[in-house]
Design a protein around this motif. Sequence first.
Motif, mmCIF file in Angstrom:
data_model
loop_
_atom_site.group_PDB
_atom_site.id
_atom_site.type_symbol
_atom_site.label_atom_id
_atom_site.label_comp_id
_atom_site.label_asym_id
_atom_site.label_seq_id
_atom_site.Cartn_x
_atom_site.Cartn_y
_atom_site.Cartn_z
ATOM 1 N N GLU A 156 15.896 10.383 -29.449
ATOM 2 C CA GLU A 156 14.727 9.675 -29.976
ATOM 3 C C GLU A 156 15.034 9.013 -31.311
ATOM 4 O O GLU A 156 14.652 7.860 -31.552
ATOM 5 C CB GLU A 156 13.537 10.625 -30.126
ATOM 6 C CG GLU A 156 12.300 9.929 -30.680
ATOM 7 C CD GLU A 156 11.102 10.854 -30.796
ATOM 8 O OE1 GLU A 156 10.037 10.390 -31.236
ATOM 9 O OE2 GLU A 156 11.225 12.044 -30.436
ATOM 10 N N ARG A 160 14.208 5.283 -32.685
ATOM 11 C CA ARG A 160 13.206 5.184 -33.748
ATOM 12 C C ARG A 160 13.751 4.421 -34.949
ATOM 13 O O ARG A 160 12.988 3.843 -35.736
ATOM 14 C CB ARG A 160 12.768 6.577 -34.186
ATOM 15 C CG ARG A 160 11.896 7.315 -33.177
ATOM 16 C CD ARG A 160 10.520 6.700 -33.057
ATOM 17 N NE ARG A 160 9.676 7.412 -32.103
ATOM 18 C CZ ARG A 160 8.474 6.988 -31.727
ATOM 19 N NH1 ARG A 160 7.978 5.864 -32.220
ATOM 20 N NH2 ARG A 160 7.760 7.678 -30.851
ATOM 21 N N GLU A 163 12.622 0.891 -35.982
ATOM 22 C CA GLU A 163 11.397 0.631 -36.743
ATOM 23 C C GLU A 163 11.693 0.302 -38.199
ATOM 24 O O GLU A 163 10.869 -0.303 -38.887
ATOM 25 C CB GLU A 163 10.474 1.844 -36.656
ATOM 26 C CG GLU A 163 9.970 2.121 -35.246
ATOM 27 C CD GLU A 163 9.163 3.395 -35.139
ATOM 28 O OE1 GLU A 163 8.197 3.423 -34.341
ATOM 29 O OE2 GLU A 163 9.490 4.370 -35.845
ATOM 30 N N GLU A 173 8.789 -2.426 -32.492
ATOM 31 C CA GLU A 173 7.814 -1.387 -32.140
ATOM 32 C C GLU A 173 8.466 -0.452 -31.121
ATOM 33 O O GLU A 173 9.009 -0.910 -30.118
ATOM 34 C CB GLU A 173 6.561 -2.025 -31.544
ATOM 35 C CG GLU A 173 5.536 -1.028 -31.028
ATOM 36 C CD GLU A 173 4.422 -1.706 -30.244
ATOM 37 O OE1 GLU A 173 3.562 -0.969 -29.706
ATOM 38 O OE2 GLU A 173 4.420 -2.953 -30.153
ATOM 39 N N SER A 175 7.911 2.868 -28.593
ATOM 40 C CA SER A 175 6.868 3.661 -27.940
ATOM 41 C C SER A 175 7.482 4.527 -26.847
ATOM 42 O O SER A 175 8.435 4.106 -26.176
ATOM 43 C CB SER A 175 5.812 2.748 -27.309
ATOM 44 O OG SER A 175 5.277 1.836 -28.243
ATOM 45 N N TYR A 185 12.015 5.674 -23.975
ATOM 46 C CA TYR A 185 11.384 4.896 -25.046
ATOM 47 C C TYR A 185 11.607 3.418 -24.781
ATOM 48 O O TYR A 185 12.613 3.014 -24.184
ATOM 49 C CB TYR A 185 11.962 5.270 -26.418
ATOM 50 C CG TYR A 185 11.781 6.732 -26.737
ATOM 51 C CD1 TYR A 185 10.610 7.191 -27.326
ATOM 52 C CD2 TYR A 185 12.766 7.661 -26.405
ATOM 53 C CE1 TYR A 185 10.422 8.539 -27.583
ATOM 54 C CE2 TYR A 185 12.595 9.010 -26.652
ATOM 55 C CZ TYR A 185 11.419 9.441 -27.244
ATOM 56 O OH TYR A 185 11.227 10.775 -27.491
ATOM 57 N N GLU A 232 5.550 -7.239 -23.151
ATOM 58 C CA GLU A 232 4.876 -6.336 -22.217
ATOM 59 C C GLU A 232 5.291 -6.626 -20.775
ATOM 60 O O GLU A 232 5.518 -5.701 -19.976
ATOM 61 C CB GLU A 232 3.359 -6.476 -22.364
ATOM 62 C CG GLU A 232 2.792 -5.942 -23.673
ATOM 63 C CD GLU A 232 3.146 -6.809 -24.866
ATOM 64 O OE1 GLU A 232 3.193 -6.282 -25.995
ATOM 65 O OE2 GLU A 232 3.391 -8.025 -24.672
ATOM 66 N N THR A 235 8.848 -5.414 -20.280
ATOM 67 C CA THR A 235 8.886 -3.953 -20.194
ATOM 68 C C THR A 235 8.606 -3.472 -18.786
ATOM 69 O O THR A 235 9.280 -2.582 -18.259
ATOM 70 C CB THR A 235 7.866 -3.329 -21.169
ATOM 71 O OG1 THR A 235 8.209 -3.688 -22.508
ATOM 72 C CG2 THR A 235 7.841 -1.813 -21.044
#
Length: 246
Positions: A156, A160, A163, A173, A175, A185, A232, A235
Amino acid sequence: MPSIPLGGGGYGPMGMPPGAPATGSGGGGGGKGWLWGLGGAVVASAVWAGVLFATGGFEDGTKADLAGYRYRTNLCTPTDIQPFKDAGYQQKGESGSSTASTSNPQHSSSENAALDSMTCNIDFEPSGSSSSDYSSVWLYTTASLHKKTNPGPEFEAQYRSYEDQKTSSYSYEVSPVSGLGDEAYVVKQHNSSSSNTGAYVILAVRDGWMTYQSTWSQYVSSSSSGSAKTPEEATELLKKSAKTTL
Protein backbone atom coordinates in the motif's frame (compact mmCIF):
# COMPACT_ATOMS: atom_id res chain seq x y z
CA MET A 1 22.01 6.48 31.31
CA PRO A 2 25.01 7.43 33.53
CA SER A 3 27.75 9.49 31.99
CA ILE A 4 30.26 7.36 30.07
CA PRO A 5 33.94 8.26 30.49
CA LEU A 6 35.50 7.67 27.08
CA GLY A 7 39.10 8.24 28.07
CA GLY A 8 41.27 8.16 24.99
CA GLY A 9 38.44 6.91 22.81
CA GLY A 10 37.51 3.46 21.57
CA TYR A 11 36.60 0.37 23.58
CA GLY A 12 38.79 -1.76 25.79
CA PRO A 13 38.70 -5.44 26.79
CA MET A 14 35.29 -7.13 26.95
CA GLY A 15 33.75 -4.34 24.88
CA MET A 16 33.82 -1.87 27.82
CA PRO A 17 34.88 1.76 27.24
CA PRO A 18 38.13 2.82 28.95
CA GLY A 19 37.51 4.17 32.43
CA ALA A 20 34.27 2.27 33.02
CA PRO A 21 34.03 0.67 36.50
CA ALA A 22 34.56 -3.07 36.59
CA THR A 23 31.46 -5.21 37.04
CA GLY A 24 30.75 -5.86 40.71
CA SER A 25 33.08 -3.14 42.04
CA GLY A 26 32.23 -1.73 45.44
CA GLY A 27 30.85 1.66 46.38
CA GLY A 28 28.95 3.91 44.03
CA GLY A 29 30.61 2.37 40.99
CA GLY A 30 28.86 -0.96 41.58
CA GLY A 31 25.60 0.22 40.01
CA LYS A 32 27.38 1.47 36.93
CA GLY A 33 29.32 -1.77 36.69
CA TRP A 34 26.11 -3.77 36.84
CA LEU A 35 24.65 -1.63 34.06
CA TRP A 36 27.68 -2.23 31.92
CA GLY A 37 27.45 -5.94 32.56
CA LEU A 38 23.79 -5.92 31.54
CA GLY A 39 24.61 -3.88 28.45
CA GLY A 40 27.24 -6.41 27.45
CA ALA A 41 24.73 -9.23 27.84
CA VAL A 42 22.22 -7.39 25.65
CA VAL A 43 24.83 -6.79 22.96
CA ALA A 44 25.90 -10.42 23.09
CA SER A 45 22.27 -11.54 22.76
CA ALA A 46 21.77 -9.27 19.77
CA VAL A 47 24.89 -10.65 18.10
CA TRP A 48 23.76 -14.22 18.76
CA ALA A 49 20.31 -13.45 17.35
CA GLY A 50 21.97 -12.12 14.22
CA VAL A 51 23.96 -15.33 13.88
CA LEU A 52 20.80 -17.41 14.26
CA PHE A 53 19.00 -15.43 11.60
CA ALA A 54 21.99 -15.68 9.27
CA THR A 55 22.22 -19.44 9.73
CA GLY A 56 18.47 -20.05 9.64
CA GLY A 57 18.14 -20.82 13.34
CA PHE A 58 14.85 -18.93 13.58
CA GLU A 59 13.30 -20.09 10.33
CA ASP A 60 9.70 -21.20 10.85
CA GLY A 61 9.30 -23.02 7.54
CA THR A 62 7.33 -20.17 5.94
CA LYS A 63 7.00 -20.62 2.19
CA ALA A 64 6.13 -18.09 -0.45
CA ASP A 65 2.37 -17.76 -0.90
CA LEU A 66 2.11 -17.52 -4.69
CA ALA A 67 -1.67 -18.08 -4.55
CA GLY A 68 -1.56 -20.51 -7.47
CA TYR A 69 0.06 -18.10 -9.93
CA ARG A 70 2.87 -19.31 -12.14
CA TYR A 71 5.61 -17.92 -14.33
CA ARG A 72 4.81 -17.17 -17.97
CA THR A 73 7.43 -16.30 -20.56
CA ASN A 74 4.89 -14.19 -22.47
CA LEU A 75 2.56 -12.18 -20.22
CA CYS A 76 0.74 -10.82 -23.28
CA THR A 77 -0.79 -14.25 -23.92
CA PRO A 78 -3.04 -14.30 -20.82
CA THR A 79 -3.60 -10.52 -20.79
CA ASP A 80 -7.26 -9.88 -21.56
CA ILE A 81 -7.65 -7.04 -24.06
CA GLN A 82 -11.32 -7.68 -24.89
CA PRO A 83 -12.58 -4.86 -22.63
CA PHE A 84 -10.47 -2.38 -24.62
CA LYS A 85 -11.73 -3.73 -27.94
CA ASP A 86 -15.29 -3.44 -26.67
CA ALA A 87 -14.54 0.18 -25.75
CA GLY A 88 -13.53 1.00 -29.33
CA TYR A 89 -9.79 0.32 -29.45
CA GLN A 90 -7.65 -1.99 -31.53
CA GLN A 91 -4.01 -2.99 -31.45
CA LYS A 92 -1.84 -1.03 -33.80
CA GLY A 93 -0.77 -3.31 -36.62
CA GLU A 94 -4.01 -5.27 -36.67
CA SER A 95 -6.03 -5.56 -39.86
CA GLY A 96 -7.72 -2.24 -40.49
CA SER A 97 -5.27 -0.33 -38.31
CA SER A 98 -4.08 3.00 -39.65
CA THR A 99 -0.55 2.38 -38.37
CA ALA A 100 1.63 -0.56 -39.29
CA SER A 101 3.60 -2.18 -36.49
CA THR A 102 5.78 -5.26 -36.42
CA SER A 103 6.65 -5.14 -32.71
CA ASN A 104 3.29 -4.86 -31.04
CA PRO A 105 2.70 -6.21 -28.49
CA GLN A 106 6.08 -6.41 -26.78
CA HIS A 107 6.90 -8.65 -23.85
CA SER A 108 9.80 -9.64 -21.62
CA SER A 109 10.29 -12.00 -18.70
CA SER A 110 12.90 -13.10 -16.18
CA GLU A 111 12.85 -16.18 -13.96
CA ASN A 112 14.94 -16.15 -10.79
CA ALA A 113 15.12 -18.10 -7.55
CA ALA A 114 14.09 -14.97 -5.62
CA LEU A 115 11.82 -13.11 -8.06
CA ASP A 116 10.04 -13.89 -11.32
CA SER A 117 9.10 -10.82 -13.36
CA MET A 118 6.96 -10.48 -16.47
CA THR A 119 5.94 -7.51 -18.63
CA CYS A 120 3.60 -6.86 -21.54
CA ASN A 121 3.32 -3.62 -23.50
CA ILE A 122 0.46 -3.12 -25.98
CA ASP A 123 -0.01 -0.10 -28.24
CA PHE A 124 -3.65 0.71 -29.05
CA GLU A 125 -5.46 3.21 -31.22
CA PRO A 126 -9.15 4.09 -31.62
CA SER A 127 -10.88 1.80 -34.10
CA GLY A 128 -11.51 3.49 -37.42
CA SER A 129 -9.06 6.33 -36.75
CA SER A 130 -7.39 7.92 -39.77
CA SER A 131 -3.68 8.42 -40.30
CA SER A 132 -4.18 12.16 -39.71
CA ASP A 133 -5.45 11.53 -36.18
CA TYR A 134 -2.85 11.36 -33.46
CA SER A 135 -3.87 9.25 -30.50
CA SER A 136 -1.42 7.34 -28.33
CA VAL A 137 -2.84 4.63 -26.07
CA TRP A 138 -0.55 2.33 -24.13
CA LEU A 139 -1.40 -0.56 -21.85
CA TYR A 140 1.63 -1.59 -19.82
CA THR A 141 1.25 -4.64 -17.56
CA THR A 142 3.69 -6.22 -15.12
CA ALA A 143 3.45 -9.25 -12.85
CA SER A 144 5.94 -10.41 -10.23
CA LEU A 145 6.21 -13.58 -8.17
CA HIS A 146 8.04 -12.79 -4.93
CA LYS A 147 9.56 -16.09 -3.83
CA LYS A 148 11.78 -14.92 -0.94
CA THR A 149 10.14 -11.84 0.55
CA ASN A 150 6.54 -10.93 1.38
CA PRO A 151 5.49 -7.77 -0.55
CA GLY A 152 2.43 -7.26 1.67
CA PRO A 153 3.77 -4.87 4.34
CA GLU A 154 5.01 -2.33 1.79
CA PHE A 155 2.45 -2.74 -0.98
CA GLU A 156 0.00 0.00 0.00
CA ALA A 157 2.77 2.45 0.91
CA GLN A 158 4.31 2.00 -2.53
CA TYR A 159 1.21 3.41 -4.20
CA ARG A 160 0.19 5.87 -1.49
CA SER A 161 3.46 7.66 -2.21
CA TYR A 162 1.90 8.97 -5.44
CA GLU A 163 -0.23 11.30 -3.32
CA ASP A 164 2.92 13.25 -2.45
CA GLN A 165 3.87 13.72 -6.11
CA LYS A 166 2.21 17.00 -7.00
CA THR A 167 3.04 19.68 -9.54
CA SER A 168 1.30 22.82 -10.72
CA SER A 169 -0.37 20.73 -13.44
CA TYR A 170 -0.81 17.24 -12.01
CA SER A 171 -1.91 15.53 -8.82
CA TYR A 172 -2.72 11.92 -7.94
CA GLU A 173 -5.62 10.26 -6.16
CA VAL A 174 -5.16 6.80 -4.62
CA SER A 175 -8.17 4.66 -3.70
CA PRO A 176 -8.64 1.03 -2.58
CA VAL A 177 -10.37 -1.36 -4.97
CA SER A 178 -12.47 -4.33 -3.85
CA GLY A 179 -12.89 -7.68 -5.52
CA LEU A 180 -9.30 -8.12 -6.72
CA GLY A 181 -6.76 -10.23 -4.84
CA ASP A 182 -5.96 -9.64 -1.18
CA GLU A 183 -5.70 -5.90 -1.75
CA ALA A 184 -5.80 -3.56 -4.72
CA TYR A 185 -5.44 0.17 -5.36
CA VAL A 186 -6.08 2.52 -8.23
CA VAL A 187 -3.94 5.59 -8.87
CA LYS A 188 -5.60 8.31 -10.95
CA GLN A 189 -3.72 11.26 -12.33
CA HIS A 190 -5.68 14.52 -12.37
CA ASN A 191 -4.75 17.18 -14.88
CA SER A 192 -5.58 20.80 -14.10
CA SER A 193 -6.17 21.40 -17.82
CA SER A 194 -9.84 21.62 -18.72
CA SER A 195 -9.37 19.81 -22.05
CA ASN A 196 -9.90 16.06 -22.17
CA THR A 197 -6.68 15.18 -24.01
CA GLY A 198 -5.22 12.50 -21.79
CA ALA A 199 -5.63 9.94 -19.04
CA TYR A 200 -3.12 8.13 -16.84
CA VAL A 201 -4.34 5.40 -14.48
CA ILE A 202 -2.56 2.62 -12.56
CA LEU A 203 -4.30 -0.47 -11.17
CA ALA A 204 -2.21 -2.42 -8.66
CA VAL A 205 -3.15 -5.82 -7.19
CA ARG A 206 -1.51 -8.03 -4.59
CA ASP A 207 -2.66 -11.62 -4.19
CA GLY A 208 -0.49 -13.48 -1.71
CA TRP A 209 3.11 -12.87 -2.74
CA MET A 210 2.14 -12.06 -6.30
CA THR A 211 1.96 -8.43 -7.40
CA TYR A 212 0.33 -7.15 -10.57
CA GLN A 213 0.16 -3.71 -12.10
CA SER A 214 -1.55 -2.48 -15.25
CA THR A 215 -1.14 1.09 -16.47
CA TRP A 216 -3.33 2.94 -18.94
CA SER A 217 -1.67 5.91 -20.62
CA GLN A 218 -3.55 7.86 -23.28
CA TYR A 219 -2.96 11.06 -25.17
CA VAL A 220 -5.24 12.54 -27.82
CA SER A 221 -4.15 15.54 -29.87
CA SER A 222 -6.44 18.53 -30.03
CA SER A 223 -6.86 17.94 -33.78
CA SER A 224 -8.02 14.35 -33.30
CA SER A 225 -11.65 13.49 -33.92
CA GLY A 226 -11.80 11.39 -30.74
CA SER A 227 -11.44 12.11 -27.03
CA ALA A 228 -9.54 10.42 -24.21
CA LYS A 229 -11.15 8.15 -21.69
CA THR A 230 -11.79 9.74 -18.32
CA PRO A 231 -9.80 8.29 -15.39
CA GLU A 232 -13.00 6.64 -14.16
CA GLU A 233 -13.68 5.01 -17.53
CA ALA A 234 -10.07 3.81 -17.81
CA THR A 235 -10.27 2.36 -14.30
CA GLU A 236 -13.27 0.21 -15.23
CA LEU A 237 -11.48 -1.11 -18.32
CA LEU A 238 -8.40 -2.02 -16.25
CA LYS A 239 -10.50 -3.78 -13.62
CA LYS A 240 -12.33 -5.89 -16.20
CA SER A 241 -9.06 -6.88 -17.85
CA ALA A 242 -7.38 -7.68 -14.53
CA LYS A 243 -10.12 -10.01 -13.32
CA THR A 244 -9.80 -12.23 -16.40
CA THR A 245 -6.02 -11.95 -16.71
CA LEU A 246 -5.35 -12.92 -13.11
